[in-house]
Design a protein around this motif. Structure first.
Motif, short mmCIF file in Angstrom:
data_model
loop_
_atom_site.label_atom_id
_atom_site.label_comp_id
_atom_site.label_asym_id
_atom_site.label_seq_id
_atom_site.Cartn_x
_atom_site.Cartn_y
_atom_site.Cartn_z
N ASN A 383 0.83 -1.20 0.00
CA ASN A 383 0.00 0.00 0.00
C ASN A 383 0.87 1.25 0.00
O ASN A 383 0.63 2.20 -0.75
N VAL A 384 1.90 1.27 0.85
CA VAL A 384 2.80 2.41 0.91
C VAL A 384 3.50 2.60 -0.43
O VAL A 384 3.59 3.72 -0.94
N ASN A 385 4.00 1.52 -1.01
CA ASN A 385 4.71 1.62 -2.29
C ASN A 385 3.78 2.15 -3.38
O ASN A 385 4.16 2.97 -4.21
N ASP A 386 2.52 1.69 -3.36
CA ASP A 386 1.55 2.14 -4.35
C ASP A 386 1.29 3.63 -4.22
O ASP A 386 1.17 4.34 -5.22
N HIS A 387 1.21 4.11 -2.98
CA HIS A 387 0.90 5.52 -2.77
C HIS A 387 2.11 6.42 -3.00
O HIS A 387 1.98 7.51 -3.56
N LEU A 388 3.29 5.99 -2.54
CA LEU A 388 4.47 6.83 -2.72
C LEU A 388 4.81 7.01 -4.19
O LEU A 388 5.40 8.02 -4.58
N ARG A 389 4.45 6.04 -5.02
CA ARG A 389 4.71 6.15 -6.45
C ARG A 389 3.58 6.83 -7.20
O ARG A 389 3.68 7.09 -8.39
N GLY A 390 2.45 7.09 -6.50
CA GLY A 390 1.30 7.69 -7.15
C GLY A 390 1.40 9.20 -7.20
O GLY A 390 2.39 9.81 -6.81
N ILE A 391 0.34 9.81 -7.69
CA ILE A 391 0.33 11.26 -7.87
C ILE A 391 -0.53 11.96 -6.84
O ILE A 391 -0.54 13.19 -6.77
N GLN A 392 -1.25 11.20 -6.01
CA GLN A 392 -2.11 11.82 -5.02
C GLN A 392 -1.29 12.30 -3.83
O GLN A 392 -0.44 11.57 -3.33
N PRO A 393 -1.53 13.52 -3.36
CA PRO A 393 -0.70 14.05 -2.26
C PRO A 393 -1.03 13.39 -0.93
O PRO A 393 -2.18 13.04 -0.65
N TYR A 394 -0.02 13.23 -0.10
CA TYR A 394 -0.16 12.74 1.26
C TYR A 394 -0.37 13.92 2.21
O TYR A 394 0.06 15.05 1.94
N ASP A 395 -0.96 13.65 3.39
CA ASP A 395 -0.75 14.53 4.52
C ASP A 395 0.72 14.42 4.91
O ASP A 395 1.34 13.36 4.76
#
Length: 841
Positions: A383-395
């Motif tokens: 999940n982390v890898n999917d998000h860190l490589r994505g374009i959606q911003p994190y808090d």
């Protein structure tokens, strides 16, 4: 169903017979791939009840008389050393529940504990009481307003109006009290909720490829699920487009990943239910948006759907009836939407029209893994890898926590996690026996801190305080690893050896080369450290409170932590060692930031003038003042006060009850002692009582007003910039906290009163005796271990018939041991003299 189901795009779930076929196929396919499947009941009740009646037929085949999955419907995924088997199929659009543990909302959860769970139950009761009180207030207000307008006898009307007014005042007071109780419980929870603890489900004592939650009351399950959905919606608002409308217009274009999870719900009447559902490991926002389009709530899917929300034609509504079977729920939803979509009068905004593009969605479902006990960590990493490589911003907090988890995994992947911890804890009782999987979960706040017990020295007590201190030291070492010292200069160009650990940090955080580390990289690393540390606390405050505690020196050379344990640091501080107190202050720093009444906050105020924005107080200034209070003569802070304050601060995260005043009653915050009782801050567990000059607790709670008054800004200005050093303990810190420098800069040869000197000796000598005792115990243990090793070496040499060591090597060893023995005999005579002097003090 008794009635014929209407046709339409919304699928109906397959039968029990096909569910058994699917379970057989999953088990046989997992056996072929050498992975562990989910429990059979999870497949039949959680997976098969989410697939359309034709979908199972598409993915199941018969080969050699055995049911298996078709080759194009499953694929293995390698996650480090673990293998995960995924099933690729189309599931009902309303069949996947958002996962509570989404990494984008990780900062919204607190570490789990039984006390926090009990507070959630109390919070639910307080919210119910508040709703009831507000309802009574509205009724009383309407009655009062009606009495004002009512005609009749003036005397009777006045009495009735006065009674209605008194009733309204009482109702208003009840609302105020209920709000105060609810707010106190929210403050006790850190305005967050305890993170749900999931683990691999077991079947006949064997872990399987599915997750399960511990049994929880129905009200708590509903509350937690609503809280998770609310935070997921908040995180989803950072998108640059409307996800719901995108799904309505175009459907779901990419596959998400799901896993089977079991909810165990206990109702008020004592009955229990075990519900299997699929939770979205990735694409959590899309799973929640789909449920919104369908008009469903996540808590209804995991605790039971009220029958009144999806009734059948000609079926009598029963508000108390909960539907627990997922097949029944989804079939009712599909039947209702198919019937509505076929009706001409259905409006375009009806769910039957809006959900057509997500009636079924492509999904990858975890149906097997090679190491079920590590399944949660593997899914988190994906999940982390999917998000860190994505374009959606994190808090910011969530992004940094995800980066730290990636850093810990990088250490583990390179096989250096145990090595860096062994270097950081040279006196550990068993660093070579560490459970690295448990350590990884502990440092990322995904498991208890118990695996860190092996890092404590032999004489240190295993307690929440010492375990959290070990976790902080370990996190500091991972983020600011030590770099080997530079070799002597030769006048030629030299390439600096950065050791084994710094390249891991550079690769995981994608930093520039070692020679190009500047203030920007040091600040980014400090934010990462602060976010990782904050996960250990219930009251998680602003991570920017740590800015300035680490500089370029620590980012390049390492944290330079003091290796002494908390016990030794307290003894050293009691014995008059200023370096021990300086190290203790650095250990206290995170506790001062993350507290119900935080004592260190991000830099505020104005350097231009105190009258414009208040006194300038950075975190470094606060720690510098607290450090120098030990050596400077201040009227408000004695060493007894400092040590009592340090003990209370280090223990405050583990407090289960709110503090009580020594003479009884409820304490008040120091800065609010002159306020009205109705406006004061609620006293909650974790608050620290102000110690008096003798170290005894008072009736006031330590807050920032007390801290700034006791340790003023002027006290910290006696040191050069970056003096506090913070939690790093680098070389700059040691120079700034040198007692000689601090004293000579302010006082010049101040004569010492012999009575004060004698009192100081009597106060410090007991701690020095205990320190000497601990040193001798460690020396004796080392000598015993050395003797055992030499005896084992002699036995092995005799057994194997090996030649003896060269004479020069044996002579060198014997000379070193003779020197050690002579030093020990000299120290024994010194101790004998001390024994005689004790009687003369």
């Amino acid at each position: 169903m008794a009635n014929k189901r209407p046709d339409g795009v919304y699928p109906y779930i397959g039968t029990d017979t096909w569910a058994k076929h699917l379970a057989d196929a999953v088990e046989n396919t997992c056996e072929q791939h050498g992975v562990v499947p989910p429990p059979r009941i999870g497949i039949t009740e959680g997976l098969a009840t989410a697939l359309g009646d034709t979908e199972i037929k598409k993915i199941v085949a018969t080969v050699g008389g055995k049911k298996v999955l078709r080759p194009n419907t499953c694929r293995p995924v390698q996650a480090g050393a673990d293998t995960v088997l995924l099933l690729i199929c189309d599931v009902h659009g309303a069949a996947v529940v958002p996962w509570d543990l989404n990494d984008r909302t990780v900062s919204s959860w607190t570490p789990p504990s039984p006390e926090a769970t009990q507070r959630v139950s109390a919070l639910i009761a307080a919210e119910t009481a508040l709703e009831k009180a507000e309802k009574e207030q509205r009724i009383a207000e309407k009655e009062r307003d009606a009495r004002r307008r009512a005609p009749g006898d003036e005397t009777y009307a006045a009495e009735a109006l006065a009674a209605a007014g008194e009733k309204f005042v009482e109702a208003t007071q009840q609302v105020r009290d209920a709000k105060r109780e609810r707010d106190a419980l929210l403050a006790a929870l850190g305005h967050r909720r305890p993170r749900p603890v999931v683990q691999a489900v077991e079947d006949n004592g064997q872990p399987m490829a599915a997750l399960t939650l511990a049994e929880q009351p129905y009200e708590v399950a509903v509350h937690i699920q609503r809280y998770a959905a609310a935070n997921l919606r908040r995180a989803g608002k950072t998108r640059g487009y409307d996800l719901t409308e995108s799904l309505v217009a175009s459907g779901q274009l990419t596959r998400g990943m799901s896993v089977l999870q079991q909810w165990q719900i206990k109702t008020a009447d004592g009955t229990s239910s075990s519900l299997w559902r699929m939770v979205a490991v990735t694409a959590n926002n899309r799973a929640l948006a789909r449920l919104d389009i369908f008009g469903l709530r996540p808590e209804h899917l995991v605790t039971g759907m009220p029958q009144s929300l999806c009734p059948l034609p000609k079926e009598k509504n029963d508000p108390t009836l909960l539907l627990l079977n997922q097949r029944e729920i989804l079939n009712r939803v599909s039947a209702g939407l198919n019937e509505a979509s076929a009706a001409e009068e259905t409006e375009p905004e009806h769910a039957a029209q809006r959900a057509a593009k997500v009636a079924t969605v492509p999904m990858e479902i975890v149906i097997g893994c090679s190491k079920p006990e590590a399944l949660e960590h593997v899914l988190r990493a994906l999940n982390v890898n999917d998000h860190l490589r994505g374009i959606q911003p994190y808090d910011e907090d969530a992004r940094l926590i995800a980066l730290f988890a990636t850093l810990v995994d990088a250490y583990a992947k390179e096989g250096q996690l145990g090595a860096v911890l062994a270097d950081t804890f040279p006196t550990a009782r068993g660093a070579e026996l560490l459970d690295l999987g448990g350590v990884r979960d502990a440092l990322t706040a995904n498991g208890p801190l118990d695996p860190l017990a092996s890092l404590l020295p032999p004489g240190e007590e295993v307690s929440p305080v010492t375990m959290r201190d070990a976790a902080i030291r370990a996190i500091t070492a991972l983020v600011f690893p030590e770099v080997p010292s530079a070799p002597p200069s030769t006048g030629k160009r030299q390439v600096r050896d950065t050791g084994l650990f710094w390249p891991i940090v550079q690769g995981a955080l994608q930093e520039p080369p070692w020679s190009q580390i500047r203030a920007k990289a040091a600040e980014a690393r400090t934010r990462l450290w602060s976010a990782a540390i904050a996960q250990l606390y219930l009251h998680r405050e602003n991570i920017l409170s740590a800015l300035g505690l680490f500089g370029v020196q620590e980012a390049k050379e390492g944290s330079g932590q003091d290796p002494r344990s908390l016990k030794d640091l307290f003894l050293g501080a009691e014995a008059g060692d200023p370096t021990a107190w300086a190290a203790l202050v650095r250990r206290m720093a995170p506790n001062l930031m993350h507290a119900p009444e935080r004592l260190i906050t991000p830099g505020q105020g104005s350097e231009a003038g105190d009258s414009r924005k208040g006194v300038r107080r950075t975190p470094s200034s606060a720690l510098a003042a607290l450090t120098l209070a030990y050596t400077e003569q201040t009227p408000h802070a004695s060493r007894a006060l400092l040590l009592a304050f340090a003990r209370a601060v280090l223990a405050h995260p583990d407090a289960r009850e709110a503090p009580e005043a020594p003479e009884g009653g409820r304490p008040v915050c120091y800065g609010e002692r002159h306020w009205d009782d109705t406006t004061r801050t609620a006293i909650v567990p974790g608050m620290v009582l102000v110690p008096d000059i003798d170290g005894s607790p008072t009736s006031f709670v330590a807050d920032k007003a007390w801290f700034d008054e006791t340790f003023p800004v002027e006290l910290g200005r006696a040191t050069p910039p970056h003096a506090a050093g913070g939690a790093s303990g680098g070389p700059s810190t040691a120079r700034a906290t040198d007692p000689a420098d601090a004293s000579t800069s302010v006082h010049e040869d101040v004569p010492v009163d012999p009575r004060d000197q004698l009192a100081s000796f009597r106060r410090e000598l007991p701690a020095r005796v205990e320190l000497a005792e601990g040193s001798y115990q460690r020396a004796v243990a080392a000598a015993d271990a050395l003797l055992a090793d030499f005896e084992e070496a002699r036995r092995l040499r005799t057994q194997l018939g090996e030649e003896p060591l060269p004479a020069d090597q044996r002579i060198a060893w014997m000379e070193k041991l003779v020197k050690a023995r002579d030093a020990a005999q000299t120290s024994v005579s010194a101790l004998e003299q001390v024994e005689s002097l004790i009687l003369q003090i």
